[in-house]
Design a protein around this motif. Structure first.
Motif, short mmCIF file in Angstrom:
data_model
loop_
_atom_site.label_atom_id
_atom_site.label_comp_id
_atom_site.label_asym_id
_atom_site.label_seq_id
_atom_site.Cartn_x
_atom_site.Cartn_y
_atom_site.Cartn_z
N ASN A 11 0.72 -1.18 -0.11
CA ASN A 11 -0.08 0.04 0.08
C ASN A 11 0.81 1.33 0.23
N LEU A 12 2.08 1.18 0.56
CA LEU A 12 2.97 2.06 0.73
C LEU A 12 3.57 2.65 -0.61
N LEU A 13 3.82 1.50 -1.18
CA LEU A 13 4.71 1.69 -2.44
C LEU A 13 3.42 2.25 -3.55
N VAL A 14 2.20 1.53 -3.54
CA VAL A 14 1.25 2.15 -4.31
C VAL A 14 1.00 3.79 -4.27
N GLY A 15 0.88 3.95 -2.89
CA GLY A 15 0.76 5.34 -2.44
C GLY A 15 1.72 6.19 -2.98
N LEU A 16 3.03 5.92 -2.87
CA LEU A 16 4.24 6.82 -3.51
C LEU A 16 4.05 6.84 -4.87
N ILE A 17 3.61 5.95 -5.56
CA ILE A 17 3.66 6.05 -7.09
C ILE A 17 2.43 7.08 -7.35
N VAL A 18 1.34 6.92 -6.65
CA VAL A 18 0.34 7.81 -7.08
C VAL A 18 0.53 9.26 -6.66
N PHE A 19 1.33 9.39 -5.38
CA PHE A 19 1.88 10.71 -5.17
C PHE A 19 2.87 11.20 -6.08
N TRP A 20 3.85 10.69 -6.68
CA TRP A 20 4.65 11.09 -7.43
C TRP A 20 3.91 11.34 -9.10
N GLY A 21 2.97 10.43 -9.13
CA GLY A 21 2.25 10.86 -10.44
C GLY A 21 1.26 12.12 -10.29
N VAL A 22 0.84 12.23 -9.15
CA VAL A 22 -0.21 13.47 -8.99
C VAL A 22 0.84 14.76 -8.90
N ALA A 23 1.91 14.62 -8.18
CA ALA A 23 2.98 15.64 -7.90
C ALA A 23 3.34 16.34 -9.50
N MET A 24 3.87 15.17 -10.41
CA MET A 24 4.31 15.51 -11.76
C MET A 24 3.28 16.13 -12.41
N ASN A 25 1.78 15.77 -12.21
CA ASN A 25 0.83 16.18 -13.12
C ASN A 25 0.40 17.65 -12.64
N ALA A 26 0.90 17.90 -11.17
CA ALA A 26 0.14 19.28 -10.60
C ALA A 26 1.02 20.28 -10.90
N PHE A 27 2.51 19.98 -11.40
CA PHE A 27 3.17 21.08 -11.73
C PHE A 27 2.60 21.66 -13.00
N ALA A 28 2.27 22.86 -13.07
CA ALA A 28 1.80 23.51 -14.16
C ALA A 28 2.90 23.92 -15.10
N ILE A 29 2.97 23.26 -16.35
CA ILE A 29 3.62 23.83 -17.31
C ILE A 29 2.95 24.46 -18.58
N GLU A 30 3.72 25.50 -19.23
CA GLU A 30 3.23 26.28 -20.03
C GLU A 30 2.71 25.48 -21.47
N GLU A 31 1.46 25.81 -21.98
CA GLU A 31 0.85 25.37 -22.95
C GLU A 31 0.41 26.51 -23.87
N PRO A 32 -0.01 26.36 -24.99
CA PRO A 32 -0.58 27.27 -25.97
C PRO A 32 -1.48 27.86 -25.51
N THR A 33 -1.82 29.43 -25.64
CA THR A 33 -2.86 30.06 -25.20
C THR A 33 -4.03 29.87 -26.02
N PHE A 34 -5.35 29.41 -24.98
CA PHE A 34 -6.44 29.33 -25.87
C PHE A 34 -7.61 29.82 -25.04
N GLU A 35 -8.60 29.98 -25.72
CA GLU A 35 -10.02 30.40 -25.03
C GLU A 35 -11.07 29.33 -25.45
N VAL A 36 -11.78 28.94 -24.35
CA VAL A 36 -12.99 27.83 -24.61
C VAL A 36 -14.13 28.61 -24.96
N VAL A 37 -14.54 28.30 -26.26
CA VAL A 37 -15.63 29.01 -26.59
C VAL A 37 -17.00 28.29 -26.42
N LYS A 38 -17.11 27.17 -26.24
CA LYS A 38 -18.23 26.49 -26.03
C LYS A 38 -18.18 25.21 -25.65
N ARG A 39 -18.83 24.62 -24.72
CA ARG A 39 -18.65 23.02 -24.13
C ARG A 39 -19.82 22.25 -24.50
#
Length: 211
Positions: A11-39
């Protein structure tokens, strides 16, 4: 007791894997600028501003094109350019089947091939075509992507061709049902590192719209 200890370690190993996965995805990296027109329920319409890319054409199959392209594009942003300048990684990494019609902007040139994939790295907004360092490898091209409006479907999971085709089919069906017209080849955009957990990945397919 031993079984409990093994379960706790698991469970600890799974938790660490999830933690690092979430942490990596949480770091905001730049992407092209866009505007959501409609959903819509299955997709959204985005209006993108123009942005710069480094790109290379590589042979298929689709599932190996990204890895092949990284040899060239990764080398470019890690310093294989005039001035040995390192460039910050941005998102997404985009992949499009060729041959395709590409609008050229001087002084950039592009040669289409009979088959393969065009893979692109978006460049940081701090650069212009004049300030981006010139690639050492002539296969790597620099280009400005024009401002454009896309229908975009977002999903998580693996980068398998079967899942991509399933989501592409859903996107085309949904766009058609919304009464919208598409043009050009679909763009497969990935926002995460290859070692990220599939259920934490942000994957997208873009299709240009005729408005």
């Amino acid at each position: 007791m031993e079984k409990i200890r093994r379960d706790q370690m698991k469970n600890l190993l799974v938790g660490l894997i999830v933690f690092w996965g979430v942490a990596m995805n949480a770091f905001a990296i730049e992407e092209p600028t866009f505007e959501v027109v409609k959903r819509y329920p299955q997709f959204e319409i985005r209006k993108y501003q123009a942005y710069l890319v480094a790109e290379v054409i590589v042979p298929g199959p689709a599932e190996k094109a990204g890895n092949t392209a990284f040899e060239y594009l990764g080398g470019y942003i890690f310093g294989k350019n005039k001035g040995s300048k390192k460039i910050e990684m941005t998102a997404p990494v985009s992949q499009t089947p060729v041959p395709i019609k590409i609008a050229m902007t001087a002084p950039v040139s592009q040669t289409a091939t009979d088959d393969g994939y065009l893979v692109q790295f978006a460049m940081p907004r701090e650069f212009t075509m004049d300030t981006l360092p010139e690639p050492n490898n002539p296969k790597v091209k620099l280009r400005e992507m024009p401002a454009k409006t896309y229908a975009v479907i977002t999903y998580s999971g693996t980068w398998s061709q079967s899942l991509y085709e399933e989501k592409l089919s859903l996107l085309k069906k949904s766009v058609g049902e919304a009464g919208l017209k598409m043009e050009g080849e679909p763009i497969f955009s990935r926002y995460n590192a290859p070692f990220s957990l599939p259920f934490l990945r942000r994957n997208e397919i873009w299709i240009s719209l005729i408005l």
